[in-house]
Design a protein around this motif. Structure first.
Motif, PDB file in Angstrom:
ATOM      1  N   ALA A 251       0.845  -1.203   0.000  1.00 10.76           N
ATOM      2  CA  ALA A 251       0.000   0.000   0.000  1.00 10.76           C
ATOM      3  C   ALA A 251       0.878   1.249   0.000  1.00 10.76           C
ATOM      4  CB  ALA A 251      -0.925  -0.013   1.210  1.00 10.76           C
ATOM      5  N   ARG A 252       0.609   2.177  -0.915  1.00 17.10           N
ATOM      6  CA  ARG A 252       1.415   3.394  -1.026  1.00 17.10           C
ATOM      7  C   ARG A 252       0.948   4.467  -0.051  1.00 17.10           C
ATOM      8  NH1 ARG A 252       2.304   4.067  -7.628  1.00 17.10           N
ATOM      9  NH2 ARG A 252       3.409   2.083  -7.913  1.00 17.10           N
ATOM     10  N   GLU A 253      -0.362   4.719  -0.048  1.00 15.33           N
ATOM     11  CA  GLU A 253      -0.915   5.738   0.840  1.00 15.33           C
ATOM     12  C   GLU A 253      -1.321   5.069   2.158  1.00 15.33           C
ATOM     13  OE1 GLU A 253      -0.845   8.903   0.110  1.00 15.33           O
ATOM     14  OE2 GLU A 253       0.026   8.443  -1.859  1.00 15.33           O
ATOM     15  N   THR A 254      -0.403   5.007   3.092  1.00 15.88           N
ATOM     16  CA  THR A 254      -0.693   4.336   4.363  1.00 15.88           C
ATOM     17  C   THR A 254       0.084   4.983   5.491  1.00 15.88           C
ATOM     18  OG1 THR A 254      -0.592   2.222   5.542  1.00 15.88           O
ATOM     19  CG2 THR A 254       1.140   2.637   3.940  1.00 15.88           C
ATOM     20  N   ARG A 255      -0.492   4.927   6.681  1.00 14.63           N
ATOM     21  CA  ARG A 255       0.196   5.401   7.881  1.00 14.63           C
ATOM     22  C   ARG A 255       0.694   4.220   8.723  1.00 14.63           C
ATOM     23  NH1 ARG A 255      -3.622   9.326  10.989  1.00 14.63           N
ATOM     24  NH2 ARG A 255      -5.176   7.769  10.390  1.00 14.63           N
ATOM     25  N   SER A 256       0.550   3.034   8.179  1.00 10.68           N
ATOM     26  CA  SER A 256       1.060   1.844   8.858  1.00 10.68           C
ATOM     27  C   SER A 256       2.581   1.778   8.746  1.00 10.68           C
ATOM     28  CB  SER A 256       0.437   0.578   8.250  1.00 10.68           C
ATOM     29  OG  SER A 256      -0.950   0.542   8.466  1.00 10.68           O
ATOM     30  N   LYS A 257       3.197   1.137   9.721  1.00  7.66           N
ATOM     31  CA  LYS A 257       4.660   0.988   9.701  1.00  7.66           C
ATOM     32  C   LYS A 257       5.042  -0.448  10.038  1.00  7.66           C
ATOM     33  CE  LYS A 257       5.862   5.791  10.387  1.00  7.66           C
ATOM     34  NZ  LYS A 257       6.839   6.763  10.946  1.00  7.66           N
ATOM     35  N   ILE A 258       6.270  -0.792   9.637  1.00 10.29           N
ATOM     36  CA  ILE A 258       6.771  -2.149   9.833  1.00 10.29           C
ATOM     37  C   ILE A 258       8.077  -2.077  10.621  1.00 10.29           C
ATOM     38  CG2 ILE A 258       7.580  -4.240   8.680  1.00 10.29           C
ATOM     39  CD1 ILE A 258       5.916  -3.140   6.218  1.00 10.29           C
ATOM     40  N   LEU A 259       8.160  -2.872  11.680  1.00 11.24           N
ATOM     41  CA  LEU A 259       9.390  -2.988  12.470  1.00 11.24           C
ATOM     42  C   LEU A 259       9.948  -4.385  12.270  1.00 11.24           C
ATOM     43  CD1 LEU A 259      11.356  -1.868  14.606  1.00 11.24           C
ATOM     44  CD2 LEU A 259       9.796  -2.694  16.367  1.00 11.24           C
ATOM     45  N   VAL A 260      11.191  -4.453  11.800  1.00 10.73           N
ATOM     46  CA  VAL A 260      11.823  -5.734  11.466  1.00 10.73           C
ATOM     47  C   VAL A 260      12.983  -5.980  12.420  1.00 10.73           C
ATOM     48  CG1 VAL A 260      13.139  -6.974   9.700  1.00 10.73           C
ATOM     49  CG2 VAL A 260      11.200  -5.554   9.029  1.00 10.73           C
ATOM     50  N   THR A 261      13.121  -7.203  12.934  1.00  6.36           N
ATOM     51  CA  THR A 261      14.356  -7.587  13.625  1.00  6.36           C
ATOM     52  C   THR A 261      15.112  -8.549  12.720  1.00  6.36           C
ATOM     53  OG1 THR A 261      13.526  -9.553  14.779  1.00  6.36           O
ATOM     54  CG2 THR A 261      13.134  -7.427  15.827  1.00  6.36           C
ATOM     55  N   SER A 262      16.418  -8.347  12.612  1.00  2.90           N
ATOM     56  CA  SER A 262      17.189  -9.154  11.664  1.00  2.90           C
ATOM     57  C   SER A 262      18.673  -9.105  12.006  1.00  2.90           C
ATOM     58  CB  SER A 262      16.977  -8.627  10.231  1.00  2.90           C
ATOM     59  OG  SER A 262      17.745  -9.368   9.309  1.00  2.90           O
ATOM     60  N   ARG A 263      19.387 -10.085  11.497  1.00  4.13           N
ATOM     61  CA  ARG A 263      20.849 -10.071  11.598  1.00  4.13           C
ATOM     62  C   ARG A 263      21.473  -9.412  10.360  1.00  4.13           C
ATOM     63  NH1 ARG A 263      21.991 -16.269  13.815  1.00  4.13           N
ATOM     64  NH2 ARG A 263      20.120 -16.413  15.089  1.00  4.13           N
ATOM     65  N   ASN A 264      20.637  -9.069   9.390  1.00  2.00           N
ATOM     66  CA  ASN A 264      21.090  -8.592   8.085  1.00  2.00           C
ATOM     67  C   ASN A 264      20.818  -7.089   7.951  1.00  2.00           C
ATOM     68  OD1 ASN A 264      21.531  -8.097   5.348  1.00  2.00           O
ATOM     69  ND2 ASN A 264      20.804 -10.120   4.750  1.00  2.00           N
ATOM     70  N   LYS A 265      21.886  -6.283   7.834  1.00  2.00           N
ATOM     71  CA  LYS A 265      21.745  -4.831   7.727  1.00  2.00           C
ATOM     72  C   LYS A 265      21.091  -4.410   6.414  1.00  2.00           C
ATOM     73  CE  LYS A 265      25.866  -3.583  10.411  1.00  2.00           C
ATOM     74  NZ  LYS A 265      27.150  -2.840  10.346  1.00  2.00           N
ATOM     75  N   GLU A 266      21.238  -5.228   5.378  1.00  2.34           N
ATOM     76  CA  GLU A 266      20.801  -4.822   4.046  1.00  2.34           C
ATOM     77  C   GLU A 266      19.279  -4.780   3.897  1.00  2.34           C
ATOM     78  OE1 GLU A 266      22.570  -7.465   1.290  1.00  2.34           O
ATOM     79  OE2 GLU A 266      24.639  -6.978   1.872  1.00  2.34           O
ATOM     80  N   ILE A 267      18.572  -5.453   4.771  1.00  2.00           N
ATOM     81  CA  ILE A 267      17.122  -5.595   4.588  1.00  2.00           C
ATOM     82  C   ILE A 267      16.411  -4.246   4.586  1.00  2.00           C
ATOM     83  CG2 ILE A 267      15.006  -6.427   5.708  1.00  2.00           C
ATOM     84  CD1 ILE A 267      16.513  -8.968   6.395  1.00  2.00           C
ATOM     85  N   VAL A 268      16.761  -3.351   5.522  1.00  2.00           N
ATOM     86  CA  VAL A 268      16.013  -2.100   5.640  1.00  2.00           C
ATOM     87  C   VAL A 268      16.189  -1.224   4.405  1.00  2.00           C
ATOM     88  CG1 VAL A 268      17.848  -0.883   6.890  1.00  2.00           C
ATOM     89  CG2 VAL A 268      15.453  -0.181   7.170  1.00  2.00           C
ATOM     90  N   SER A 269      17.412  -1.123   3.879  1.00  2.00           N
ATOM     91  CA  SER A 269      17.624  -0.309   2.675  1.00  2.00           C
ATOM     92  C   SER A 269      16.992  -0.966   1.457  1.00  2.00           C
ATOM     93  CB  SER A 269      19.122  -0.091   2.442  1.00  2.00           C
ATOM     94  OG  SER A 269      19.794  -1.333   2.308  1.00  2.00           O
ATOM     95  N   HIS A 270      16.957  -2.292   1.438  1.00  3.93           N
ATOM     96  CA  HIS A 270      16.322  -3.029   0.344  1.00  3.93           C
ATOM     97  C   HIS A 270      14.801  -2.852   0.377  1.00  3.93           C
ATOM     98  CE1 HIS A 270      15.867  -6.268  -2.610  1.00  3.93           C
ATOM     99  NE2 HIS A 270      14.887  -6.739  -1.846  1.00  3.93           N
TER     100      HIS A 270
END
Length: 866
Positions: A251-270
């Motif tokens: 969804a493009r027009e949204t106020r929802s957010k996603i919090l991710v836990t990971s060992r991989n730094k690349e995920i957030v920029s990807h």
């Protein structure tokens, strides 16, 4: 054999030959147990003096002779194997395998010294304040274009703990309309993750489980666009996992957010070019020592206890070997928390720490986890290894696990005799608490009234250790489609845990003892394969074709025939080839064919049988269930595809006199009449009612702890004029939970009052039935800590009754529990009440509360009241 096993398991044995011998001795013990039990069930039980037994034995004389010969041959083979093992072990002096110095604290000493550990109730939080502040600020900033936030770090620094603090943060809870937590794990299954999200949002329907994944993604995406949500995806391993999940978050027009836990730094920029990355920092020495003290030592306010100076020195030195890793510190503290009475044991652990921990951070963490296993006493090791059955990030239910432990003999029933009346379940619960005290498991949910553990999880790194040790000791085999073919080449497997569906015919081990399924009996994907194989799937795009095209109808019937045949073959193979099964557990249910075959009666060794959620076309259960005399846990909560959704249970359960936990179907046929008076060991009885069972049988269940009544409850020949002169219904002093559910009827308040009078020790009461009038205070147990009323249609204010209960902590009145306009709580009432929930009391207009009432109240919830 027993002596050798106890000594070998009490220490870390590195010799490969001895380790192999331990495995072989276990196998011998299993084989001997199977042979003895077969003789007991098939021969000895029929040698009783009744005339009917003598006639049967005379008619089956040759058959019994053949069976005795077979048993004799088995015993000779076992004897020969024992002699060969004895010869091999003469090379090793088992007594020299012991360790010098003081023996580890006994279970009894630990139980006497047991105290409340703060980390068992909640995760210990140290050094996360800065991270919490930064992350909350980012998540609440609606002007920012950031949609994905990532908490990153190697295994063990506290990513999930930090995410949990965010999830429960008051500002976050107030900002977002919906909060969702799902575990992704190393093997990402997008359908399961999406269904888990829908379930958390309370919008998962039965149609969704059959819907194509593309439609699921569309449903989720639309929901996130219309609602402000925070979705926490815990343990995302790589960008591929994110790519598979992202259609649900498109969804493009949204106020929802996603919090991710990971060992991989690349995920957030990807995932989001405007995403925010937070890297969890290691603890400095001061924070590390603070965390260690919280776990390893009793609370500072404990009377009569001072930290030994030498113990403090040892602790400070050991913390230095855990370079700021919270998980390593927590596990090490958990090991020492069970030894705080013994300086000698602290010295032993300190010596082991110095020999173990000499590598980098990743190796240190792995070595501390390995040390936590090696430090376990012998009775806890199989309990811990048994946890390897469960999938990654699985939330393990305590009651089910304990029932499995008891059924497998991991917690012996002999322990009941020497523990002052404790049942095996009580002993098992103590073992589980010890694992929690050692920080080897993480408590996820507690009972709302008793605060006992209800569910828990294992950290993925601790699970890796568990899997490694289980594999090393050949404790079990975890099977799915990728490795199922290997099972056909392994002749001797005792336990199989099925994480993903595969053909059961791949298992070739006739001595299999336990079979646990964590996937549906026959998943939707397998049904699709059958449709594809007969070229039918393309017709489902237009339902009218199915109705009006004779060819399609013919092929559909052919597909159904193939489908049903495949299911029947699976059942037949299982019941005819795994005759030594003790545990058969279907966790996820699903379509299971026409009916449960009569051949199930061949599994005479079964202790645990769970058929919950399985769908059968035929609603009749087989009478051959009467052969399963060893059953301790029986779950018959199956469903049927027939119009009336009712199940017929044959009157054979009275023969299962070892039953401890019985779960009847939700809806039994009117023809079902069950005699349960012989089940004197019963502790759990679910879906009891007086239409299909007899009230008089309850008085014989003197060990009953949990009773759930579903449907009508009518006491025959009840003396209405002098109700106190009616005989008691229940005589168990252990009953602590009573639930009554009847959505289509009511219960006579006098019958309810008399039932409650028999339940003098219950701490939890749930009533989902129309009663009109609440029983007087004198009928209610003074031990009640939790009460939930739903659809009771009370016409008198219940507060005047409940306020007299001295130990009431949680009160919930939901959905027309009370139907009048006014409710009143007088001053000084409800001294211990901590939580009050009022929902859907549609007539309630005014609630008056006197001054000084509910002084301990921590949580108040009012929804949909006028």
């Amino acid at each position: 054999m027993q002596t050798f096993l106890k000594v070998a398991e009490a220490i870390k044995v590195d010799n490969e030959l001895i380790r192999t011998c331990v495995v072989e001795i276990r196998e011998l013990a299993y084989d001997a147990e199977d042979v003895i039990e077969t003789f007991s069930l098939k021969v000895a039980s029929k040698r009783k003096g009744e005339i009917s037994n003598c006639i049967k034995r005379s008619a089956c004389f040759l058959k019994e002779g053949c069976l005795l010969h077979k048993i004799k041959s088995e015993i000779e083979k076992i004897t020969a194997r024992i002699k060969e093992l004895t010869r091999q072990l003469k090379t090793y002096d088992v007594s020299k395998l012991g360790i010098d110095g003081e023996e580890p604290s006994s279970s009894t000493e630990r139980q006497e010294a047991r105290r409340p550990y703060p980390h068992v109730m909640d995760d210990n939080i140290v050094g996360l304040d800065d991270g919490i502040k930064k992350l909350v600020t980012v998540l609440l900033d609606e002007q920012s274009e950031c949609r994905v936030v990532s908490i990153c770090g190697m295994g063990g620094p506290g990513k999930t703990t930090l995410a949990k603090k965010i999830y429960h943060h008051s500002q976050v809870v107030g900002h977002f309309k919906h909060l969702v937590w799902v575990y992704v794990s190393q093997h990402c299954q997008k359908r399961k993750v999406w269904e888990d999200i829908l379930s958390e949002l309370l919008i998962l329907s039965e149609e969704d489980t059959k819907m194509k994944v593309e439609k699921l993604a569309e449903k989720l995406s639309s929901f996130f666009e219309e609602n402000k949500c925070l979705v926490i995806l815990d343990d995302v391993w790589n960008t591929e996992a994110w790519d598979s999940l992202k259609p649900a978050f498109s969804a493009r027009e949204t106020r929802s957010k996603i919090l991710v836990t990971s060992r991989n730094k690349e995920i957030v920029s990807h995932a989001d070019k405007n995403g925010f990355l937070y890297e969890v920092q290691y603890l400095n020495y001061e924070r590390s020592w603070e965390l260690f003290q919280k776990i390893a030592f009793p609370p500072t306010n404990s009377t009569g206890y001072e930290i030994d100076v030498k113990m403090k020195e040892l602790g400070e030195e050991m913390v230095k070997h855990c370079p700021g890793l919270p998980l390593a510190i927590i596990i090490l503290g958990g090991i020492l928390a069970t030894k705080y009475l013994s300086l000698t044991e602290w010295l032993n652990v300190s010596a082991n720490v110095k020999s173990y921990l000499k590598n980098d951070k990743g190796e240190v963490l792995r070595d501390v986890l390995a040390l936590s296993y090696d430090d376990l006493p012998p009775y806890l090791r199989p309990c811990f290894l048994y946890l390897s059955h469960f999938p990654e990030d699985y939330e393990i239910p305590v009651d089910g696990l304990i029932q499995l432990w008891v059924a497998e003999g991991i917690v012996s029933s002999k322990q009941e005799e020497g523990d002052e009346g404790q049942t095996a379940e009580d002993v098992a619960e103590g073992y589980l608490m010890e694992l929690a005290e050692r920080c080897m498991i993480q408590v996820r949910e507690r009972d709302i009234a008793t605060l006992k553990m209800r569910t828990f999880q294992m950290h993925d790194l601790m699970r890796d250790v568990c899997l490694s040790k289980a594999k090393q000791e050949k404790f079990l085999y975890i099977a799915d489609q990728s490795n199922a073919c290997q099972l056909s080449t392994i002749g001797r497997v005792r336990r199989v845990s099925v994480h993903k569906y595969f053909s059961i015919q791949c298992i070739k081990s006739p001595r299999l003892r336990s079979l646990l399924f964590f996937d549906k009996f026959f998943p939707n994907e397998e049904q699709d394969k059958i449709l594809q194989s007969i070229c039918l799937e393309r017709y489902f795009s237009d339902p009218e074709d199915i109705v009006f095209n004779p060819f399609v109808l013919f092929v559909l019937l052919l597909g159904c025939s193939v489908y049903v045949t495949k299911l029947r073959v699976s059942w037949k193979y299982m019941f005819n080839n795994f005759n030594f099964l003790r545990v058969l557990d279907y966790e996820r249910g699903g379509a299971a064919g026409c009916k449960l075959p009569n051949d199930i009666g061949k599994l005479i060794h079964l202790r645990f049988l769970r058929l919950k959620g399985l769908d059968f076309l035929n609603s009749h259960l087989p009478s051959s269930l009467s052969n399963l005399r060893c059953l301790q846990t029986l779950d018959l909560r199956i469903t049927t595809l027939t119009a009336f959704k009712i199940i017929h249970v044959p009157n054979v359960l009275w023969r299962m006199q070892q039953l401890r936990h019985l779960y009847l179907p939700k809806h039994c046929s009117p023809k079902t009449r069950l005699k349960l008076g012989t089940l004197r060991h019963l502790q759990t009885l679910v879906n009891f009612n007086t239409r299909n069972c007899y009230v008089k049988d309850l008085i014989n269940m003197t060990n009953i702890r949990e009773l759930e009544i579903r449907g009508p409850f009518i006491i025959e020949d009840f003396n209405m004029e002098e109700s106190d002169k009616n005989p008691p219904i229940i005589q168990s002093k252990y009953l602590h939970f009573l639930s009554i559910i009847n959505k289509k009827g009511s219960i006579d308040p006098r019958h309810l009052a008399h039932l409650l009078l028999s339940c003098e020790n219950i701490s939890k009461l749930s009533l989902d039935v129309e009663i009109g009038r609440l029983p007087e205070y004198r009928y209610l147990s003074s031990n009640l800590a939790y009460i939930k009323l739903r659809r009771c249609a009370l016409e008198e204010d219940p507060m005047s009754t409940f306020e007299k209960l001295p130990n009431l902590r949680i009160l919930e009145l939901h959905e027309e529990a009370f139907i009048r306009k006014e409710m009143f709580c007088c001053g000084q009432a409800f001294a211990k009440l901590e939580s009050l929930s009022l929902k859907e009391l549609n007539n309630l207009e005014e609630w008056k509360v006197g001054e000084g009432a509910m002084p301990s109240l921590q949580r108040l919830e009012i929804q949909k009241c006028r």
